[in-house]
Design an enzyme around this catalytic site. Sequence first.
Site, PDB file in Angstrom:
ATOM      1  N   HIS A  81      28.059 -78.418  10.439  1.00 36.56           N
ATOM      2  CA  HIS A  81      29.164 -77.786   9.716  1.00 36.56           C
ATOM      3  C   HIS A  81      30.219 -78.785   9.245  1.00 36.56           C
ATOM      4  O   HIS A  81      31.083 -78.438   8.439  1.00 36.56           O
ATOM      5  CB  HIS A  81      29.831 -76.743  10.618  1.00 36.56           C
ATOM      6  N   GLU A 133      33.209 -75.111   9.385  1.00 36.20           N
ATOM      7  CA  GLU A 133      33.139 -75.784   8.082  1.00 36.20           C
ATOM      8  C   GLU A 133      34.521 -75.850   7.433  1.00 36.20           C
ATOM      9  O   GLU A 133      34.878 -76.855   6.815  1.00 36.20           O
ATOM     10  CB  GLU A 133      32.154 -75.063   7.166  1.00 36.20           C
ATOM     11  N   CYS A 202      26.002 -72.875  -1.173  1.00 33.12           N
ATOM     12  CA  CYS A 202      24.777 -73.665  -1.178  1.00 33.12           C
ATOM     13  C   CYS A 202      23.589 -72.849  -1.660  1.00 33.12           C
ATOM     14  O   CYS A 202      23.581 -71.619  -1.601  1.00 33.12           O
ATOM     15  CB  CYS A 202      24.529 -74.269   0.208  1.00 33.12           C
ATOM     16  N   SER A 231      28.036 -67.517   9.618  1.00 31.56           N
ATOM     17  CA  SER A 231      28.599 -66.924   8.413  1.00 31.56           C
ATOM     18  C   SER A 231      27.504 -66.453   7.463  1.00 31.56           C
ATOM     19  O   SER A 231      27.538 -65.334   6.952  1.00 31.56           O
ATOM     20  CB  SER A 231      29.505 -67.936   7.703  1.00 31.56           C
ATOM     21  N   ASN A 232      26.502 -67.304   7.208  1.00 32.64           N
ATOM     22  CA  ASN A 232      25.492 -66.913   6.220  1.00 32.64           C
ATOM     23  C   ASN A 232      24.669 -65.715   6.698  1.00 32.64           C
ATOM     24  O   ASN A 232      24.255 -64.888   5.896  1.00 32.64           O
ATOM     25  CB  ASN A 232      24.608 -68.111   5.854  1.00 32.64           C
ATOM     26  N   SER A 274      20.041 -70.581  10.004  1.00 35.74           N
ATOM     27  CA  SER A 274      19.939 -71.298  11.276  1.00 35.74           C
ATOM     28  C   SER A 274      18.871 -70.722  12.203  1.00 35.74           C
ATOM     29  O   SER A 274      18.719 -71.182  13.331  1.00 35.74           O
ATOM     30  CB  SER A 274      21.289 -71.288  12.004  1.00 35.74           C
TER      31      SER A 274
END
Length: 315
Positions: A81, A133, A202, A231-232, A274
């Site tokens: 991150h 991040e 991204c 988060s993603n 992840s």
Amino acid sequence: MSLSKPRLHVLIAAPRGFCAGVDRAIKIVELAIERFGPPVYVRHEIVHNRYVVDRLRGLGAVFVQELDEVPDGRPVVFSAHGVPKVVPAAAQARGLDYLDATCPLVSKVHRRAERLVEAGTHILFIGHAGHPEVIGTFGQVPEGQMTLIETTEHAENVEVADPAHLSFLTQTTLSVDDTAEIVATLQRRFPAILAPRNEDICYATSNRQGAVKTIAARCEKLLVIGAPNSSNSLRLAEVAERLNVPARLIQRASDIDWDWLGSPSTVGLTAGASAPEVLVREVIQALSERFDVTEEESEHVLEGMTFKLPRELVA
């Protein structure tokens, strides 16, 4: 006489799971353990996934919150991150060997932030307070040079000292749709605001959200494999909910709420950037114990991105 299982069609989103930045970060820890021997220290979770962290811990990684927990003479890895500048500076001051596993796409945002501040612009940074991040990116520039924007409402009300010298950047793991709304608000309010040449969100985040949109219309419910601090992964569940598909975030198959799942005919399945593929197979196996499962992978876009490893690990 045994009763037959109810049928369940599992629509598996693609792409899903590990992105190139996560894959690189994990390899850095693995190679560091091979090169230096255990223990290798890692500041914060290398990526937001308990299964991955536990596996690396079993290989000899020791996860710590702060640098002062790392003993002298042992190598330390910084998470994917990103970290504030003061962290590698402190490692250097102590003479520690360190490896930076920051995702190259996050590093690109860091460099862009430095250049924008050097050019005299104030940065409005779109992101979530407290996310590693965001902390790392704010730590690249002097205090006061960046303002955090979390919502469209915040974008509507933020006050800036000099609208003529203004720019924006974003966290890489945000909702594509939410971010577009915030950006549109900022550009309406501040027509001179400088935008990044390329989108900061991204490719993997965008692709995984797009993959959920591809399957959503055919799903009654969606399971997202990912950590609650990822988060993603959280964004994937939000994408489904916005399309009126009930979604649940689970870390492993044991987290499935069977009462919530019920007996759908079609369920969607995806994994955050992840989450390893082994957890996808674990969930399908758990579903197969209760249902007569058929699988279908729905390809949204092919991914072929790879990132180079640090020179000191491949020399």
